[in-house]
Design a protein around this motif. Structure first.
Motif, PDB file in Angstrom:
ATOM      1  N   PRO A  43       0.813  -1.222   0.000  1.00 27.42           N
ATOM      2  CA  PRO A  43       0.000   0.000   0.000  1.00 27.42           C
ATOM      3  C   PRO A  43       0.846   1.271   0.000  1.00 27.42           C
ATOM      4  O   PRO A  43       0.447   2.273  -0.603  1.00 27.42           O
ATOM      5  N   LEU A  44       1.995   1.256   0.659  1.00 26.74           N
ATOM      6  CA  LEU A  44       2.866   2.426   0.664  1.00 26.74           C
ATOM      7  C   LEU A  44       3.487   2.640  -0.709  1.00 26.74           C
ATOM      8  O   LEU A  44       3.691   3.778  -1.140  1.00 26.74           O
ATOM      9  N   LEU A  45       3.806   1.550  -1.402  1.00 25.42           N
ATOM     10  CA  LEU A  45       4.337   1.664  -2.756  1.00 25.42           C
ATOM     11  C   LEU A  45       3.288   2.230  -3.705  1.00 25.42           C
ATOM     12  O   LEU A  45       3.586   3.088  -4.548  1.00 25.42           O
ATOM     13  N   LEU A  46       2.048   1.770  -3.583  1.00 25.27           N
ATOM     14  CA  LEU A  46       1.008   2.146  -4.533  1.00 25.27           C
ATOM     15  C   LEU A  46       0.354   3.482  -4.204  1.00 25.27           C
ATOM     16  O   LEU A  46      -0.063   4.215  -5.111  1.00 25.27           O
ATOM     17  N   GLN A  47       0.243   3.821  -2.913  1.00 28.57           N
ATOM     18  CA  GLN A  47      -0.502   5.018  -2.519  1.00 28.57           C
ATOM     19  C   GLN A  47       0.336   6.065  -1.818  1.00 28.57           C
ATOM     20  O   GLN A  47      -0.170   7.167  -1.542  1.00 28.57           O
ATOM     21  N   GLY A  48       1.589   5.770  -1.518  1.00 28.73           N
ATOM     22  CA  GLY A  48       2.434   6.756  -0.871  1.00 28.73           C
ATOM     23  C   GLY A  48       2.305   6.749   0.636  1.00 28.73           C
ATOM     24  O   GLY A  48       1.646   5.888   1.226  1.00 28.73           O
ATOM     25  N   GLY A  49       2.923   7.745   1.264  1.00 24.06           N
ATOM     26  CA  GLY A  49       3.013   7.791   2.716  1.00 24.06           C
ATOM     27  C   GLY A  49       1.844   8.431   3.420  1.00 24.06           C
ATOM     28  O   GLY A  49       1.840   8.518   4.651  1.00 24.06           O
ATOM     29  N   GLY A  50       0.829   8.902   2.685  1.00 20.99           N
ATOM     30  CA  GLY A  50      -0.315   9.535   3.320  1.00 20.99           C
ATOM     31  C   GLY A  50      -0.070  10.995   3.620  1.00 20.99           C
ATOM     32  O   GLY A  50       0.991  11.559   3.337  1.00 20.99           O
ATOM     33  N   ARG A  51      -1.071  11.633   4.207  1.00 22.15           N
ATOM     34  CA  ARG A  51      -1.004  13.080   4.423  1.00 22.15           C
ATOM     35  C   ARG A  51      -0.052  13.474   5.537  1.00 22.15           C
ATOM     36  O   ARG A  51       0.436  14.604   5.548  1.00 22.15           O
ATOM     37  N   LEU A  52       0.200  12.569   6.487  1.00 26.44           N
ATOM     38  CA  LEU A  52       1.158  12.876   7.565  1.00 26.44           C
ATOM     39  C   LEU A  52       2.543  12.387   7.146  1.00 26.44           C
ATOM     40  O   LEU A  52       3.113  11.483   7.738  1.00 26.44           O
ATOM     41  N   SER A  53       3.088  13.007   6.115  1.00 22.93           N
ATOM     42  CA  SER A  53       4.400  12.607   5.602  1.00 22.93           C
ATOM     43  C   SER A  53       5.078  13.805   4.970  1.00 22.93           C
ATOM     44  O   SER A  53       4.425  14.777   4.568  1.00 22.93           O
ATOM     45  N   VAL A  54       6.396  13.746   4.900  1.00 21.92           N
ATOM     46  CA  VAL A  54       7.150  14.796   4.217  1.00 21.92           C
ATOM     47  C   VAL A  54       6.787  14.815   2.740  1.00 21.92           C
ATOM     48  O   VAL A  54       6.700  15.891   2.126  1.00 21.92           O
ATOM     49  N   ASP A  55       6.561  13.646   2.151  1.00 24.39           N
ATOM     50  CA  ASP A  55       6.162  13.583   0.749  1.00 24.39           C
ATOM     51  C   ASP A  55       4.900  14.405   0.492  1.00 24.39           C
ATOM     52  O   ASP A  55       4.811  15.143  -0.493  1.00 24.39           O
ATOM     53  N   ALA A  56       3.904  14.281   1.378  1.00 22.41           N
ATOM     54  CA  ALA A  56       2.656  15.029   1.204  1.00 22.41           C
ATOM     55  C   ALA A  56       2.892  16.515   1.357  1.00 22.41           C
ATOM     56  O   ALA A  56       2.297  17.332   0.638  1.00 22.41           O
ATOM     57  N   TRP A  57       3.761  16.910   2.272  1.00 17.36           N
ATOM     58  CA  TRP A  57       4.068  18.332   2.454  1.00 17.36           C
ATOM     59  C   TRP A  57       4.724  18.905   1.206  1.00 17.36           C
ATOM     60  O   TRP A  57       4.386  20.010   0.767  1.00 17.36           O
TER      61      TRP A  57
END
Length: 217
Positions: free
Chosen positions: A144-158
């Protein structure tokens, strides 16, 4: 079927919470496990010499010390990236590859000729080969992390907030690319199904290319 209003409202709010909390729970648990494993290697003695011959190609041709240090740093840095949600998809992909290699070298049954014999290895034990349950669970949690990313509480989302969101695509090109990518690590464990998956991925990519060319005419 349209859901009653209370059920729809509850579903929508759970979906909203899930975008924040579901990936975070996976990231925290996996980060702990991989960082702990990396710390044990950092403090321990290289034991890869005893399983070097069981590594999938081409890793078995590399020095065991190189494989040991690569695994150590990949677990430490990959776990830290999951913890912070930095390059989450890339970290998940690398850790899936690492976990599949570990499964092939240490946890996969040494010999099996039936699915029943293979299923006996779906266990958690310290008996060596034939206990792939835990790494399989890790791979299932990383997907799920590979397909959907780290979610909104992540540096990636920021970081992503600075760029407009791209439209999500789930077409033949996406499925074909995923199938081909998944066939590589699967081939280290189950060559037959991996070959079939690669063929399916190639067919989907061919269909996607045909659709693009046909649409452009």
């Amino acid at each position: 079927m349209r859901l009653p209003f209370p059920a729809t409202a509850l579903r929508d709010r759970l979906d909203g919470l899930g975008r924040w909390l579901a990936p975070l729970g996976l990231r925290l648990l996996l980060a702990w496990e991989y960082i702990e494993s990396g710390r044990e290697k950092w403090r321990g003695v290289n034991w890869f010499d005893s399983v070097q011959a069981d590594f999938p190609l081409p890793l078995r041709w590399l020095p065991s010390a190189l494989n040991w240090h690569a695994a150590t740093w990949l677990e430490l840095l990959g776990g830290a990236c999951l913890l912070l949600g930095v390059a989450t998809r890339a970290s998940a992909a690398l850790l899936i590859g690492l976990t599949v290699v570990a499964t092939a070298a240490v946890h996969w049954p040494a010999q099996w000729d039936t699915l029943a014999a293979l299923a006996e290895g779906y266990a958690i034990s310290d008996r060596g080969q034939g206990n792939y349950k835990l790494p399989l669970l890790f791979v299932a949690m990383l997907l799920p992390l590979l397909l959907q990313g780290g979610g909104r509480l992540s540096v990636d989302a920021w970081l992503a907030r600075r760029h407009p969101a791209a439209r999500a695509h789930s077409d033949a090109l996406a499925w074909g690319g995923f199938a081909l990518a998944a066939a590589v690590p699967l081939g280290w464990l189950l060559p037959g199904p991996a070959l079939a998956l690669a063929a399916l991925g190639g067919a989907l990519l061919g269909a996607a290319a045909w659709q693009r060319c046909h649409g452009a005419v």
